[in-house]
Write a protein that holds these residues in place. Structure first.
Motif, short mmCIF file in Angstrom:
data_model
loop_
_atom_site.label_atom_id
_atom_site.label_comp_id
_atom_site.label_asym_id
_atom_site.label_seq_id
_atom_site.Cartn_x
_atom_site.Cartn_y
_atom_site.Cartn_z
N TYR A 132 -10.50 11.71 2.04
CA TYR A 132 -9.85 12.97 2.42
C TYR A 132 -8.81 12.73 3.52
CZ TYR A 132 -9.44 17.60 4.61
OH TYR A 132 -8.95 18.76 5.16
N TYR A 133 -9.19 11.96 4.54
CA TYR A 133 -8.23 11.63 5.60
C TYR A 133 -7.04 10.85 5.03
CZ TYR A 133 -12.09 12.82 8.78
OH TYR A 133 -13.10 13.45 9.44
N ALA A 134 -7.32 9.92 4.13
CA ALA A 134 -6.25 9.12 3.54
C ALA A 134 -5.25 10.01 2.81
CB ALA A 134 -6.84 8.08 2.60
N CYS A 135 -5.76 10.99 2.06
CA CYS A 135 -4.87 11.89 1.32
C CYS A 135 -4.02 12.74 2.26
CB CYS A 135 -5.68 12.79 0.39
SG CYS A 135 -6.47 11.92 -0.97
N LEU A 136 -4.64 13.20 3.34
CA LEU A 136 -3.87 13.97 4.31
C LEU A 136 -2.73 13.16 4.90
CD1 LEU A 136 -6.67 15.86 6.33
CD2 LEU A 136 -5.17 16.79 4.57
N LEU A 137 -2.93 11.85 5.01
CA LEU A 137 -1.94 10.98 5.66
C LEU A 137 -1.02 10.28 4.67
CD1 LEU A 137 -4.33 9.35 8.29
CD2 LEU A 137 -2.42 10.90 8.80
N HIS A 138 -1.12 10.58 3.39
CA HIS A 138 -0.41 9.75 2.41
C HIS A 138 1.10 9.74 2.61
CE1 HIS A 138 0.25 13.63 0.38
NE2 HIS A 138 1.16 13.02 -0.37
N ASP A 139 1.66 10.81 3.18
CA ASP A 139 3.12 10.89 3.38
C ASP A 139 3.52 10.76 4.85
OD1 ASP A 139 4.12 11.01 0.84
OD2 ASP A 139 4.17 13.20 0.74
N VAL A 140 2.62 10.22 5.69
CA VAL A 140 2.91 10.19 7.12
C VAL A 140 4.17 9.38 7.42
CG1 VAL A 140 1.44 8.16 7.56
CG2 VAL A 140 1.87 9.83 9.39
N GLY A 141 4.50 8.41 6.57
CA GLY A 141 5.68 7.59 6.81
C GLY A 141 6.99 8.35 6.71
N LYS A 142 6.97 9.56 6.15
CA LYS A 142 8.21 10.34 6.04
C LYS A 142 8.71 10.84 7.39
CE LYS A 142 7.93 11.89 1.25
NZ LYS A 142 7.86 13.04 0.34
N GLU B 228 8.12 11.04 -11.64
CA GLU B 228 8.20 9.83 -10.82
C GLU B 228 9.38 9.86 -9.85
OE1 GLU B 228 9.99 8.53 -14.89
OE2 GLU B 228 8.48 9.90 -14.10
N LEU B 229 10.35 10.79 -10.08
CA LEU B 229 11.48 10.89 -9.17
C LEU B 229 11.30 12.00 -8.14
CD1 LEU B 229 14.52 10.34 -11.57
CD2 LEU B 229 13.36 8.70 -10.09
N GLU B 230 10.09 12.64 -8.18
CA GLU B 230 9.81 13.66 -7.19
C GLU B 230 9.73 13.02 -5.81
OE1 GLU B 230 9.61 16.84 -7.50
OE2 GLU B 230 9.67 17.03 -9.68
N ARG B 231 10.18 13.74 -4.81
CA ARG B 231 10.16 13.19 -3.46
C ARG B 231 8.78 13.30 -2.84
NH1 ARG B 231 15.62 16.07 -1.07
NH2 ARG B 231 16.74 16.14 -3.05
N GLY B 232 7.84 14.13 -3.43
CA GLY B 232 6.54 14.39 -2.83
C GLY B 232 5.72 13.17 -2.66
N ILE C 133 13.89 6.88 1.03
CA ILE C 133 12.63 7.57 0.71
C ILE C 133 11.54 6.55 0.36
CG2 ILE C 133 11.48 9.01 -1.02
CD1 ILE C 133 12.97 10.72 0.86
N ARG C 134 11.93 5.50 -0.36
CA ARG C 134 10.95 4.49 -0.81
C ARG C 134 10.33 3.70 0.34
NH1 ARG C 134 15.03 3.38 -4.98
NH2 ARG C 134 14.26 4.10 -7.02
N THR C 135 10.90 3.81 1.54
CA THR C 135 10.34 3.06 2.67
C THR C 135 9.13 3.75 3.29
OG1 THR C 135 11.77 4.14 4.33
CG2 THR C 135 12.65 2.18 3.23
N HIS C 136 8.88 5.01 2.94
CA HIS C 136 7.88 5.76 3.69
C HIS C 136 6.45 5.24 3.52
CE1 HIS C 136 7.20 8.19 -0.04
NE2 HIS C 136 6.01 8.42 0.48
N PRO C 137 6.05 4.63 2.40
CA PRO C 137 4.69 4.08 2.36
C PRO C 137 4.46 2.97 3.38
CG PRO C 137 5.53 4.39 0.12
CD PRO C 137 6.68 4.57 1.04
N VAL C 138 5.42 2.05 3.49
CA VAL C 138 5.27 0.94 4.43
C VAL C 138 5.31 1.44 5.87
CG1 VAL C 138 6.29 -1.21 5.26
CG2 VAL C 138 6.22 -0.72 2.80
N VAL C 139 6.24 2.36 6.14
CA VAL C 139 6.32 2.93 7.49
C VAL C 139 5.01 3.63 7.85
CG1 VAL C 139 7.47 4.67 8.92
CG2 VAL C 139 8.82 3.19 7.40
N GLY C 140 4.45 4.35 6.89
CA GLY C 140 3.20 5.05 7.14
C GLY C 140 2.06 4.11 7.46
N VAL C 141 1.96 3.02 6.71
CA VAL C 141 0.90 2.04 6.96
C VAL C 141 1.06 1.42 8.34
CG1 VAL C 141 0.05 -0.24 6.28
CG2 VAL C 141 0.38 1.53 4.56
#
Length: 405
Positions: free
Chosen positions: A241-251, A401-405, A273-281
């Motif tokens: 649940y916490y992980a899902c809440l934080l999935h877009d934190v890199g944005k 797959e092109l959605e920004r969400g 936009i594609r950088t946000h997963p790495v930034v989030g981690v």
């Protein structure tokens, strides 16, 4: 999925409890037998009956108990300390029953059990905070003496049957108190962690008002899907649940003019936009208690066919919970209004998820999605009623797959 800070703390305490139990089991158990069978009869009562009584398994009992030590150390090294206590109680009950039957059946000896291990099992069972184990100990020891009483028919066996319920009652009271303390600590921890996570998410949503509530909705949809698998414990679901809440934190690092752009993104902007997963981690990986979110934050935009980002993982190489989040994320992105388009209907989003089966999405997860889709529909309808601003579907939307969400 990593277990997190609370799991690690509980695991460490379990290992400490097991090690303490082993020290007392061997130290007190062996010392007591040495005193009872050797020192006391030789130096106090001056009896000629020094040593173990003839018959039974004899010194084989101690060899069997010593042989359990390598098993205990192996389980501890394999991070399975919880299994050690079950191994010891089952082996002890089996060996002690066999020994007593061999020793007393057909003999004139009066039953006289001196094994202090049973008292240790009863009095120490609360430290493991496990009611199942407690009842196994109490039920096993009680069953042992009932069996011996029926078989040997010696009045001396009534004494332990009267004594152990008293000790068991004391242990049960302590067990409930310990569990109450731990539950209070766990609730406090979960409350504080959830507040921290939601605070981080709220900061992100200040940047992009169109995604407000997105993380909560993705968490809700993801948990529905994950529960269908019946593979995760309550603690693992809380961590997810916490992980899902934080999935877009890199944005949080993405410029506002890209996040809120009312038209299609350029390729260069989409690269950002594609950088946000790495930034989030990188933002959460060193925070105690949030390490469990790393795989979901990093890989929720991977595709089943390997065309996703950031690592281009494919198939089962994508963590399972990240695959589940990908479906939930895409569904919410399509059914939510964004700066660059209106929301799709749930039916249109459903068709696009199904069309992505085996390409963008894990086929198994899509099948789960199809099974629970009515729950998704109900939730979206409820959310739109609460917002009091229903939005009609638009057909001119990009691929999921092109959605920004």
């Amino acid at each position: 999925m990593q277990k997190g800070l609370l799991y690690s703390t509980v695991m460490n305490q379990e290992q400490r409890a097991i090690k303490l139990f082993l020290v007392l089991f061997y130290g007190i158990g062996f010392s007591f037998d040495a005193f009872y069978f050797y020192f006391y009869p030789k130096f106090v009562s001056h009896s000629r009956d020094v040593g173990l009584p003839p018959g039974g398994i004899g010194y084989g009992i101690y060899l069997i108990h010593l042989a359990l030590l390598p098993v205990a150390f192996y389980l501890i090294r394999k991070h399975k300390p919880a299994m050690v206590k079950y191994v010891y109680i089952y082996v002890y009950l089996a060996v002690s029953v066999l020994n007593d039957l061999f020793l007393y059946v057909g003999s004139d000896l009066t039953y006289d059990s001196s094994n202090v291990a049973e008292v240790l099992f009863v009095l120490f069972s609360p430290i493991f905070l496990n009611k199942k184990y407690f009842w196994i100990v109490i039920g096993g020891i009680t069953s042992k003496y009932v069996l011996l009483l029926v078989t040997l028919q010696q009045p001396a066996l009534i004494l332990p049957l009267a004594l152990y319920p008293i000790l068991s009652s004391m242990s049960y009271i302590m067990l409930n108190r310990f569990i109450g303390y731990v539950d209070a600590i766990r609730d406090s921890y979960n409350g504080q962690m959830e507040a921290i996570v939601k605070g981080i998410v709220a900061t992100l949503e200040l940047k992009d008002p169109y995604t407000r509530g997105h993380s909560e909705r993705v968490a809700y949809f993801s948990l529905i899907l994950a529960k269908q698998l019946n593979r995760f414990s309550e603690e693992e679901m809380k961590a997810y649940y916490y992980a899902c809440l934080l999935h877009d934190v890199g944005k949080v690092s993405i410029p506002d003019h890209i996040l809120t752009k009312p038209s299609s993104l350029s390729e260069a902007e989409f690269d950002i936009i594609r950088t946000h997963p790495v930034v989030g981690v990188n933002a959460i990986k060193h925070i105690d208690g949030l390490q469990n979110a790393v795989s979901v934050v990093l890989h929720h935009h991977e595709r089943w066919d390997g065309k996703g980002y950031p690592d281009g993982l494919h198939g089962d190489k994508i963590p399972l919970l990240a695959r589940i989040t990908a479906v939930a994320d895409a569904f919410d992105a399509m059914t939510s209004r964004r700066s660059y388009r209106d929301a799709l209907t749930v039916e249109e989003a459903y068709q696009r998820i199904v069309q992505g089966k085996g390409a963008q999405f894990d086929p198994v997860v899509v099948e789960l999605f199809q099974d629970v889709f009515p729950l998704f529909v109900q939730y979206v309808a409820r959310m739109r009623r609460d917002e009091d601003s229903p939005t009609e579907a638009q057909t001119a939307a990009g691929r999921p797959e092109l959605e920004r969400g």
